[in-house]
Design a protein around this motif. Structure first.
Motif, PDB file in Angstrom:
ATOM      1  N   SER A  87     -12.602   6.634  -4.891  1.00 61.45           N
ATOM      2  CA  SER A  87     -11.337   5.710  -4.858  1.00 61.45           C
ATOM      3  C   SER A  87     -12.004   5.037  -6.468  1.00 61.45           C
ATOM      4  O   SER A  87     -11.207   4.137  -6.503  1.00 61.45           O
ATOM      5  N   SER A  90      -7.260   3.618  -9.528  1.00 63.07           N
ATOM      6  CA  SER A  90      -6.438   2.789  -9.276  1.00 63.07           C
ATOM      7  C   SER A  90      -5.104   2.705 -10.069  1.00 63.07           C
ATOM      8  O   SER A  90      -5.314   3.225 -11.655  1.00 63.07           O
ATOM      9  N   GLU A 104      -3.968  -8.144  -4.901  1.00 62.70           N
ATOM     10  CA  GLU A 104      -4.335  -7.990  -3.913  1.00 62.70           C
ATOM     11  C   GLU A 104      -6.422  -7.636  -3.035  1.00 62.70           C
ATOM     12  O   GLU A 104      -6.472  -7.840  -2.179  1.00 62.70           O
ATOM     13  N   LEU A 105      -6.472  -6.388  -4.231  1.00 62.71           N
ATOM     14  CA  LEU A 105      -7.677  -6.237  -3.522  1.00 62.71           C
ATOM     15  C   LEU A 105      -8.780  -6.646  -3.778  1.00 62.71           C
ATOM     16  O   LEU A 105      -9.776  -6.733  -3.250  1.00 62.71           O
ATOM     17  N   GLU A 108      -8.842  -9.675  -1.888  1.00 60.88           N
ATOM     18  CA  GLU A 108      -9.862  -9.123  -0.043  1.00 60.88           C
ATOM     19  C   GLU A 108     -11.203  -9.592  -0.079  1.00 60.88           C
ATOM     20  O   GLU A 108     -11.298  -9.875   0.678  1.00 60.88           O
ATOM     21  N   LYS A 322     -12.705  -1.761  -6.203  1.00 63.15           N
ATOM     22  CA  LYS A 322     -12.196  -0.385  -6.010  1.00 63.15           C
ATOM     23  C   LYS A 322     -13.295   0.125  -4.235  1.00 63.15           C
ATOM     24  O   LYS A 322     -13.443   0.953  -3.944  1.00 63.15           O
ATOM     25  N   SER A 325     -14.402  -2.100  -2.388  1.00 59.83           N
ATOM     26  CA  SER A 325     -13.640  -2.335  -1.118  1.00 59.83           C
ATOM     27  C   SER A 325     -14.064  -0.702  -0.045  1.00 59.83           C
ATOM     28  O   SER A 325     -14.030  -0.915   1.056  1.00 59.83           O
TER      29      SER A 325
END
Length: 432
Positions: A87, A90, A104-105, A108, A322, A325
């Motif tokens: 992950s 990016s 955006e991530l 979140e 990353k 998440s």
């Protein structure tokens, strides 16, 4: 210097080909000796790690040790988790937080942290130490006074930066730090009296400096002197006292957050909401540094209308976002927090066996954390245990403190892990 001189002289007596620059430089470089300083250990030992897998650490000499501290309380998913590792790439590698940028991530993850803890504002940090510094900055900006007193407990550990060290056990470099003795106990029957004594000290200090104290800072689980948990009554009394004295309650949740207490936040099991909290370590399951500080609406309503004065280059680190998440996804998909009770049960069974065998005098088990108190005969003159004996018994853990063996399980701990932990701990005691 003498060795350098003789070597250069020898080179000069040989053919001029030897004096070509690369050869000369390489020869001189071999004469330079360097020593890496490693935390709480001698710097002359080279243990070269060649592989980490699950809860195993392998070395170049073929040794294979069982990590019984989950990467210093960070690797809640164990080592080598391919999902998290995959992950880290990016399309967005960098955002400039001090220009108001985000992605955006990251948004979140801000929403997730705030919703899981009823928080109003969040500031990204680089690590746990940085998160604690950020939490203190929230306190300062709330009061508009960077000179208000900070009350902490000692012994404690809040990080390696200057202010964090001053808040812990180092000399009182920072005049605004006021310290209260941490309730130290080993047997459950001594907990109430130890906490009452410490609480009276806290009451007196806040009364003496009334109107001058900005916050009280406490670890979710005091770990330095042997994993000594607070009681539910303690949390409620401190929360009430802070409200009564108009002081903010700041929690250093770096070591306990993200599931190690069976909740996203370590204080949630006590049903007491701090005003500010610092998070780190397991946010990314240990795979890359990331921390953050968060505050409730009371604090948020004041500081979010000001210029936020805690800035650094990686705010946040995109590899951290990353990884975080993906960790959140895995935790929710596999309902990992539901495993906490079973893991705690397995740790207690190991402790009870060691107690029955007479190896330890007491223990404290708090969710994924276990502290064992060995018999005095196993300790050296300084009250410590032999690190060499731990390694020879196949155990990987940090230097013992206060004569206690501190252990941390992770959500990948299975029957093999607990079997090997018990077997190797028994071997350790039998070696003494």
């Amino acid at each position: 210097l003498s060795l350098m001189t003789s070597t250069i002289s020898s080179l000069l007596n040989q053919s001029k080909e030897w004096l070509k620059l690369p050869t000369f430089v390489n020869t001189c470089q071999t004469l330079l000796m360097t020593t890496e300083l490693r935390a709480w250990t001698n710097g002359d030992l080279d243990k070269i790690v060649t592989k980490t897998d699950g809860y195993w650490v392998e070395y170049s000499d073929g040794t294979r040790l069982l990590d019984v501290q989950s990467g210093n309380s960070a690797y809640i998913l164990g080592y080598g988790n391919q999902e998290v590792l995959n992950s880290l790439n990016s399309d967005v590698n960098f955002v400039r937080g001090n220009r108001g940028e985000t992605c955006e991530l990251a948004q979140e993850m801000v929403k997730h942290v705030c919703e899981t803890g009823n928080w109003d504002v969040l500031s990204w940090a680089i690590s746990g130490s940085s998160a604690v510094e950020s939490a203190i900055k929230m306190n300062d900006q709330y009061w508009g006074n960077p000179e208000n007193y900070i009350v902490t407990f000692t012994p404690s550990f809040h990080g390696t930066t200057f202010l964090c060290r001053a808040m812990g056990d180092d000399d009182n470099y920072v005049k605004r730090i006021k310290k209260v003795p941490t309730p130290l106990w080993k047997k459950k029957e001594d907990q109430i009296s130890a906490e009452r004594k410490s609480f009276k000290y806290l009451q007196l200090l806040l009364k003496t400096y009334r109107g001058k104290v900005g916050c009280v800072v406490m670890e979710t689980l005091p770990w330095l002197k042997g994993g000594i948990p607070w009681s539910s009554s303690w949390w409620k009394m401190v929360r009430h006292l802070c409200d009564e004295e108009n002081v903010l309650l700041v929690v250093d949740d770096v070591a306990c957050c993200w599931g190690k207490s069976g909740h996203w936040h370590g204080w949630q099991k006590y049903d007491v909401q701090p005003d500010i909290s610092a998070l780190g370590k397991s946010l990314t399951a240990g795979y890359t540094p990331l921390g953050c500080s968060v505050a409730n609406k009371k604090v948020g309503d004041v500081i979010k209308n000001k210029d936020w004065e805690f800035g650094h280059t990686w705010q946040p680190t995109m590899t951290g976002i990353k990884a975080m998440s993906k960790v959140v996804e895995i935790i929710e998909r596999e309902d990992l927090f539901s495993l906490t009770s079973h893991i705690e049960f397995c740790l207690k069974m190991i402790a009870e066996n060691l107690l029955d065998r007479g190896y330890i005098t007491s223990y404290r088990c708090n969710d994924l954390f276990l502290s064992l108190d060995p018999q005095e005969k196993y300790m050296d003159a300084n009250g410590d245990l032999s690190m060499e004996a731990f390694m020879k018994s196949g155990l990987s853990l940090t230097k013992t403190r206060n004569g206690s063996i501190r252990l941390i399980a992770n959500f990948r701990s299975d029957a093999i892990f607990f079997e090997q932990m018990e077997k190797r701990l028994i071997e350790f005691f039998q070696r003494q």
